[in-house]
Design an enzyme around this catalytic site. Structure first.
Site, PDB file in Angstrom:
ATOM      1  N   ARG A  59      54.851  27.489 -58.801  1.00 22.69           N
ATOM      2  CA  ARG A  59      54.828  26.775 -57.509  1.00 22.69           C
ATOM      3  C   ARG A  59      53.413  26.416 -57.088  1.00 22.69           C
ATOM      4  O   ARG A  59      53.198  25.440 -56.360  1.00 22.69           O
ATOM      5  CB  ARG A  59      55.574  27.582 -56.442  1.00 22.69           C
ATOM      6  CG  ARG A  59      57.078  27.669 -56.734  1.00 22.69           C
ATOM      7  CD  ARG A  59      57.816  28.434 -55.661  1.00 22.69           C
ATOM      8  NE  ARG A  59      57.581  29.856 -55.699  1.00 22.69           N
ATOM      9  CZ  ARG A  59      58.320  30.740 -56.358  1.00 22.69           C
ATOM     10  NH1 ARG A  59      59.370  30.337 -57.052  1.00 22.69           N
ATOM     11  NH2 ARG A  59      58.031  32.019 -56.337  1.00 22.69           N
ATOM     12  N   GLU A  96      55.850  45.289 -60.364  1.00 20.29           N
ATOM     13  CA  GLU A  96      56.553  46.453 -59.827  1.00 20.29           C
ATOM     14  C   GLU A  96      57.014  47.356 -60.983  1.00 20.29           C
ATOM     15  O   GLU A  96      56.878  48.572 -60.915  1.00 20.29           O
ATOM     16  CB  GLU A  96      57.744  45.964 -59.008  1.00 20.29           C
ATOM     17  CG  GLU A  96      58.221  47.001 -58.029  1.00 20.29           C
ATOM     18  CD  GLU A  96      59.296  46.441 -57.117  1.00 20.29           C
ATOM     19  OE1 GLU A  96      59.455  45.208 -57.063  1.00 20.29           O
ATOM     20  OE2 GLU A  96      59.962  47.259 -56.471  1.00 20.29           O
TER      21      GLU A  96
HETATM   22  P1  AMP Z   1      52.284  39.367 -55.223  1.00 21.20           P
HETATM   23  O1  AMP Z   1      51.608  39.444 -56.563  1.00 21.20           O
HETATM   24  O2  AMP Z   1      53.018  40.608 -54.859  1.00 21.20           O
HETATM   25  O3  AMP Z   1      51.324  38.918 -54.127  1.00 21.20           O
HETATM   26  O4  AMP Z   1      53.428  38.263 -55.359  1.00 21.20           O
HETATM   27  C1  AMP Z   1      53.121  36.912 -55.276  1.00 21.20           C
HETATM   28  C2  AMP Z   1      53.910  36.078 -56.251  1.00 21.20           C
HETATM   29  O5  AMP Z   1      55.290  36.444 -56.299  1.00 21.20           O
HETATM   30  C3  AMP Z   1      53.858  34.618 -55.854  1.00 21.20           C
HETATM   31  O6  AMP Z   1      53.655  33.840 -57.031  1.00 21.20           O
HETATM   32  C4  AMP Z   1      55.188  34.350 -55.189  1.00 21.20           C
HETATM   33  O7  AMP Z   1      55.675  33.083 -55.569  1.00 21.20           O
HETATM   34  C5  AMP Z   1      56.117  35.463 -55.651  1.00 21.20           C
HETATM   35  N1  AMP Z   1      56.795  36.167 -54.527  1.00 21.20           N
HETATM   36  C6  AMP Z   1      56.597  37.460 -54.150  1.00 21.20           C
HETATM   37  N2  AMP Z   1      57.379  37.809 -53.118  1.00 21.20           N
HETATM   38  C7  AMP Z   1      58.101  36.697 -52.792  1.00 21.20           C
HETATM   39  C8  AMP Z   1      59.078  36.395 -51.771  1.00 21.20           C
HETATM   40  N3  AMP Z   1      59.490  37.308 -50.862  1.00 21.20           N
HETATM   41  N4  AMP Z   1      59.575  35.138 -51.737  1.00 21.20           N
HETATM   42  C9  AMP Z   1      59.177  34.199 -52.638  1.00 21.20           C
HETATM   43  N5  AMP Z   1      58.263  34.423 -53.614  1.00 21.20           N
HETATM   44  C10 AMP Z   1      57.719  35.655 -53.704  1.00 21.20           C
END
Ligand code: AMP
Length: 176
Positions: A59, A96
């Site tokens: 995205r 995770e």
């Molecule tokens: P993080 O590494 O935990 O900051 O997760 C960010 C990545 O995971 C991004 O590329 C987001 O597109 C996706 N992502 C994580 N949580 C969500 C959510 N609740 N809704 C949509 N995309 C998410």
């Protein structure tokens, strides 16, 4: 900012129970909201010395491409392992469950180049931290990290700012 918030669709329990998935496909499909999101994200950087916009697969490619065009910058894809055809640098990062790897072409940025990082959403900040480190490994100066959506309860934006990279987000949602 209400029209941006209402242009984002929330899907509960996707991809697994307990997650509120913030779906930007509805925002991208809405001409006014898409333009507004891109304009708002780039507004602080208009007229600055940014040379490249780096987008995180997938995205971040859509938003990053539009932002690069708006700022008259080059675009650099940060991709999942094994997708880029030329010589790459890579970094592994924690998910995770387990780890993943992201890559960039070694010649995608040059030392000292000013770069903006773009993705749709920042949650825990793990993905963006790895992307910042990858850009810095190649000597880029990461001027800012931009996201349409922040999940502030997960602390990702604070993690990126602790690396010395300012964060710009447009819409916050509670929880995860
Ligand atoms: P993080 O590494 O935990 O900051 O997760 C960010 C990545 O995971 C991004 O590329 C987001 O597109 C996706 N992502 C994580 N949580 C969500 C959510 N609740 N809704 C949509 N995309 C998410």
């Amino acid at each position: 900012m209400n029209d941006l918030r209402s242009a984002i669709r929330t899907i509960s329990d996707y991809p697994k129970p307990g997650i509120e998935f913030r779906d930007i496909s509805t925002l991208l499909g809405n001409p006014r909201a898409f333009r507004r999101a891109v304009d708002e994200l780039v507004q602080p950087y208009a007229g600055s010395r940014i040379e490249k916009v780096a987008g995180i697969e997938a995205r971040g490619f859509i938003l990053g491409g539009a932002i690069a065009h708006q700022l008259s910058c080059g675009f650099v894809p940060i991709r999942k392992k094994g997708k880029l055809p030329h010589q790459t640098v890579s970094i592994s990062y924690a998910l995770e469950y387990g780890t993943d790897e992201m890559e960039m072409h070694v010649d995608a940025v040059t030392r000292g180049e000013e770069v903006i990082l773009v993705d749709d959403l920042i949650a825990t900040g793990g993905t963006a931290t790895a992307a910042v480190q990858l850009l810095q490994k190649l000597g880029a100066e990461v001027v800012a990290a931009c996201f349409v959506i922040d999940l502030p309860d997960l602390g990702g934006a604070r993690k990126i700012e602790a690396l010395g990279v300012p964060v710009r987000t447009l819409v916050g949602f509670p929880g995860h």
